[in-house]
Design an enzyme around this catalytic site. Structure first.
Site, PDB file in Angstrom:
ATOM      1  N   SER A 233       0.767  -1.246   0.000  1.00 39.02           N
ATOM      2  CA  SER A 233       0.000   0.000   0.000  1.00 39.02           C
ATOM      3  C   SER A 233       0.799   1.298   0.000  1.00 39.02           C
ATOM      4  O   SER A 233       1.981   1.342   0.332  1.00 39.02           O
ATOM      5  CB  SER A 233      -0.987   0.046   1.169  1.00 39.02           C
ATOM      6  N   SER A 271      -1.873  -4.150  -2.898  1.00 38.16           N
ATOM      7  CA  SER A 271      -1.463  -2.787  -2.582  1.00 38.16           C
ATOM      8  C   SER A 271      -2.680  -1.886  -2.495  1.00 38.16           C
ATOM      9  O   SER A 271      -3.364  -1.632  -3.489  1.00 38.16           O
ATOM     10  CB  SER A 271      -0.501  -2.262  -3.655  1.00 38.16           C
ATOM     11  N   ASP A 273      -3.853   1.482  -2.536  1.00 38.81           N
ATOM     12  CA  ASP A 273      -3.299   2.767  -2.957  1.00 38.81           C
ATOM     13  C   ASP A 273      -4.393   3.834  -2.939  1.00 38.81           C
ATOM     14  O   ASP A 273      -5.334   3.784  -3.732  1.00 38.81           O
ATOM     15  CB  ASP A 273      -2.698   2.649  -4.355  1.00 38.81           C
TER      16      ASP A 273
END
Length: 348
Positions: A233, A271, A273
């Site tokens: 992240s 991830s 984001d």
């Protein structure tokens, strides 16, 4: 908070774009934006903390500012984001921490907000996270209300510390030790000067790239530990004093996520984001026309890119839980490779 003695990207002659920076080259160059950190680091198994971005405009007479959230990949926890999406306003400081501490941090922000508004019956803390479990014993959930309140109450308009501090104490990105990074740009748009600032909590996968040149850890540090989980992240906060509404701020937030690609992000499955953008402009100012946003878009892309680079270049090698080590970006090797590619900007 004093700027640490660690090198930033510009100290290595790595200059992103041609726009001028603010005084600190930090998100705190945006008038009224404060940053505070609390670091929890026992030198062994705990490497974590809290970072708070505090718009000082929030107070009696003005309990919200225009804001937007953009989710590049939603594998993460951003408490309070749906109300920001729905109403287009930010009603609290933005707090960043570790994944399993995000819920305790949100409760602490609630305490902070209730103390400031004794008559309030509904509050929307905005708290995000990245997973620092590669280096920190994340299941211990060491973040307390006191840690969060300390970051909030000590937030300052000075140049924020970067690298292994606050919510970036235990993060790893692009194969290297990472952390908190920040940058700013000054632009002129719609006939007036404006400031854009970015702050990042970097903890994502990919191949580090600076000024278009790949800097893979397996080449620069062949012995580096490569066991960190993929993804993990990135949280990006963008602040500006440009008069923008929530829809326009959503456009800025999207470009903040785009900037991750410039530094080599893989945007992997794991991830989470996220980008949060807000404006501190006075409410009476009408939003600027979309046709004049291009300089602001450029400022977002450049400031986020440089903030991401700063988050790695300022970080230091860290050994944490399980004896795992994340190595710092080797400055000399980076400079040699970028110089060979003709990408460095000589000091003025």
């Amino acid at each position: 908070m004093k700027q640490p003695a660690h090198h930033r990207a510009r100290d290595l002659s790595i200059v992103v774009g041609s726009l001028p920076t603010g005084r600190h080259n930090a998100i705190t160059d945006v008038p009224g934006v404060l940053v505070g950190h609390t670091t929890v680091d026992d030198g062994r198994d705990l490497h974590t903390g809290v970072t708070a971005v505090v718009p000082s405009q929030l107070g009696p007479g003005r309990w919200s500012v225009p804001a937007a959230v953009h989710t590049g990949n939603g594998y993460g926890k951003l408490v309070g984001s749906t109300q920001v999406d729905e109403l287009g306003v930010l009603e609290s400081p933005i707090v960043l921490t570790a994944t399993l501490s995000v819920f305790r941090a949100a409760d602490a922000v609630l305490t902070y907000l209730m103390d400031r508004r004794p008559d309030g019956l509904s509050f929307n803390p905005l708290v995000g996270e990245t997973n620092d479990g590669h280096l920190s014993d994340i299941r211990r959930r060491p973040i307390t209300e006191g840690h969060v309140l300390d970051a909030l109450t000590r937030a300052s308009s000075e140049a924020p510390a970067e690298g292994c501090v606050g919510a970036g104490t235990g993060t790893t990105a692009l194969g290297y030790k990472a952390g908190i990074g920040t940058s700013s740009r000054m632009v002129r748009a719609a006939g007036r000067p404006m400031t854009v600032g970015a702050l990042t909590q970097s903890n994502f996968g990919g191949v580090l790239t600076a000024l278009g040149v790949p800097l893979p850890v397996e080449e620069l540090i062949p012995q580096a530990d490569r066991t960190e989980p993929l993804g993990n992240s990135c949280m990006i906060v963008v602040a500006t004093d440009a008069p923008l509404d929530a829809r326009q701020l959503g456009r800025l937030a999207r470009r903040a996520i785009f900037a991750m690609g410039r530094v080599g992000a893989s945007y992997s499955n794991g991830s989470g984001d996220y980008a949060i953008a807000f404006s501190t402009a006075e409410p009476a100012q009408p939003p600027m026309p979309d046709s004049q946003l291009n300089p602001v878009f450029a400022a977002v892309l450049d400031s986020v890119e440089e903030a991401l680079l700063n988050s790695l270049i300022t970080a230091t090698t860290t050994t944490g839980v399980g004896g795992r080590t994340s190595h710092a970006v080797p400055h000399e090797a980076v400079v040699r490779r970028l110089a060979a590619a003709g990408r460095l900007t000589p000091p003025a």
